[in-house]
Enzyme design. Structure first.
Site, mmCIF file in Angstrom:
data_model
loop_
_atom_site.group_PDB
_atom_site.id
_atom_site.type_symbol
_atom_site.label_atom_id
_atom_site.label_comp_id
_atom_site.label_asym_id
_atom_site.label_seq_id
_atom_site.Cartn_x
_atom_site.Cartn_y
_atom_site.Cartn_z
ATOM 1 N N CYS A 101 0.957 -1.586 0.005
ATOM 2 C CA CYS A 101 -0.269 0.007 0.017
ATOM 3 C C CYS A 101 0.749 1.134 0.058
ATOM 4 C CB CYS A 101 -0.752 -0.329 1.475
ATOM 5 S SG CYS A 101 -2.319 1.698 1.251
ATOM 6 N N CYS A 207 -6.976 -4.127 6.278
ATOM 7 C CA CYS A 207 -7.945 -2.998 6.177
ATOM 8 C C CYS A 207 -8.701 -3.422 4.870
ATOM 9 C CB CYS A 207 -6.747 -1.642 5.411
ATOM 10 S SG CYS A 207 -6.637 -1.641 3.932
#
Length: 455
Positions: A101, A207
């Site tokens: 990410c 997440c």
């Protein structure tokens, strides 16, 4: 400076944005919408970037009096971070989605868009420090280099997951929380500024797997693929629904049909996607003392490829100034000034001493490190006779820049292909790579012979 503050909806990014405002920068807040499911909600402290987080980020921006936007990066996130997560597990590797990410979203998609819109830097709530210093040039001149360092908050340090961004992208990053030694101090700052997220729980787990069931997520995307669990002799000792759901070092969830002859616990020592096989063995087989990393990158001021007499520093780069903490913020007295080491100068064979870390919250271990022009050259003729890779995955890019690591202290346990490997000297990040191969320590090599199934 014009600063884009990445606001996740948590306390860290809110305080980071507040400090950037207080430092006098022209700040705009942005929340990244990463989920394709617009109705996604948190489950307690699990997950992040939900619709609730977007609302918390907006309220924080209102308190700070800065413009606020939501950028939809969900398609990019799915195509890079989630796709990488699935393909890496499917290939028998163990990825870190937070590293990806940072690489593809925060310090690529977000940073590139910010630069295109005229922003000088992106501020985030990461716990890490950026330090500048001068180094000598071969012609006798000097220039300024920018270094990534650990945070004084050992429990929250995120330099490990930031290293993949590399020096060029981190040159346009600001980490206003770099001087804080504890999360309590950050929460106190938030409360003092009237930010409602001051008591918000930290998010954890992956997440995009908000319920924490990674195996269930993988199965929902990759389907059921029944196969065998075998021991190091090749005897079938269990079954599984997909080799992709296992990782080297795993002990729980094996559901073995029979105990080991010696009664000791067994661990995953290899995942073989080509045959959809999971190999288990004793704990001794998890210890490695040599690692080869692919896609290696090195930070500014580091000279790993040659002795000083042959090395050349890269050309000078103009960098934006670092963010300064406002005078109203009192840092704890326990924060010591950074002691910057000299430039890394290898020995005649290219080796230099450092520490390496292979997990986000793992302890760094002493090692010798050397740069390799390509992964195919890493340990091409330097592996002791009888040592076979404990982790070696088909499909690795043999032409990619690489690094070789020899552990000089205790061996590491459970090193898996796909993990991020970060090289440190003290608090300073020197380089980063992705684990491609790992070789067992001498004691482990005595447990199985080179003809065994474990690679």
């Amino acid at each position: 400076m014009r600063v884009l503050a990445a606001m996740s909806g948590g306390v860290d990014s809110a305080v980071a944005a507040a400090l950037a405002v207080e430092a006098g920068h022209d700040v705009v807040g942005v929340h990244m919408a990463l989920s394709r499911n617009r109705d996604q909600f948190r489950t307690g402290s699990r997950g992040c970037c939900s619709i609730e987080d977007a609302g918390d980020a907006r309220r924080a921006a209102d308190v700070l009096g800065i413009p606020y936007y939501v950028w939809d990066l969900s398609e990019r996130f799915e195509d890079t971070v989630v796709a990488d997560f699935l393909s890496e597990y499917e290939a028998g590797r163990t990825p870190n989605p937070c590293v990806r990410c940072n690489e593809h979203i925060k310090f690529e998609a977000l940073l590139d868009k910010a630069t295109a819109l005229g922003f000088d830097a992106v501020a985030t709530g990461h716990y890490a420090r950026i330090e500048t210093r001068e180094v000598a040039l071969p012609d006798g001149g000097r220039r300024t280099v920018r270094e990534l360092h650990r945070s004084p908050n050992d429990a929250k340090d995120q330099s490990y997951v930031l290293a993949v961004a590399g020096p060029d992208r981190l040159a346009r990053a600001m980490f206003p929380l770099g001087g804080f030694a504890s999360k309590d101090e950050v929460r106190a700052e938030a409360a003092r500024r009237g930010l409602s997220v001051s008591a918000k729980p930290d998010s954890y787990d992956i997440c995009f797997v908000a319920d924490g069931d990674t195996r269930g997520f993988l199965q929902s995307r990759l389907g059921s693929r029944p196969g065998e669990v075998v021991d190091v002799s090749g005897e079938v000792v269990g079954e599984h629904d997909g080799a992709y759901a296992f990782t080297v070092g795993q002990r729980r969830g094996l559901a073995l049909g029979r105990p080991a002859a010696d009664g000791k616990a067994r661990y995953v020592v290899d995942v073989q996607p080509a045959t959809n096989t999971v190999v288990v063995g004793p704990a001794e087989l998890l210890s490695v003392d040599r690692i080869a990393g692919e896609k290696a990158l090195w930070f500014d001021g580091v000279l790993p490829a040659a002795p000083a007499a042959q090395a050349e520093l890269p050309p000078s780069v103009e960098l934006p100034p670092s963010a300064e903490l406002p005078s109203s913020v009192e840092l704890p007295s326990s924060v010591e000034p950074v002691e910057t080491p000299a430039d890394v100068v290898p020995d005649p064979d290219g080796w230099f001493d450092a520490e390496v870390q292979v997990r986000a919250h793992g302890a760094p271990v002493p090692a010798r490190v050397r740069s390799a022009a390509r992964l195919g050259d890493a340990y091409g003729d330097g592996v002791p006779e009888g040592a076979r890779p404990a982790s070696d995955v088909d499909g690795a890019d043999l032409s990619a820049p690489a690094m070789e690591i020899e552990l000089t202290g205790a061996p590491l346990r459970g090193v898996a292909a796909g993990q991020s490997l970060v090289v440190y000297r003290g608090t300073r990040v020197l380089g980063q790579a992705t684990v491609a191969r790992a070789w067992r320590a001498p004691a482990s090599r005595q447990v199985v012979s080179p003809t065994d199934r474990v690679r």
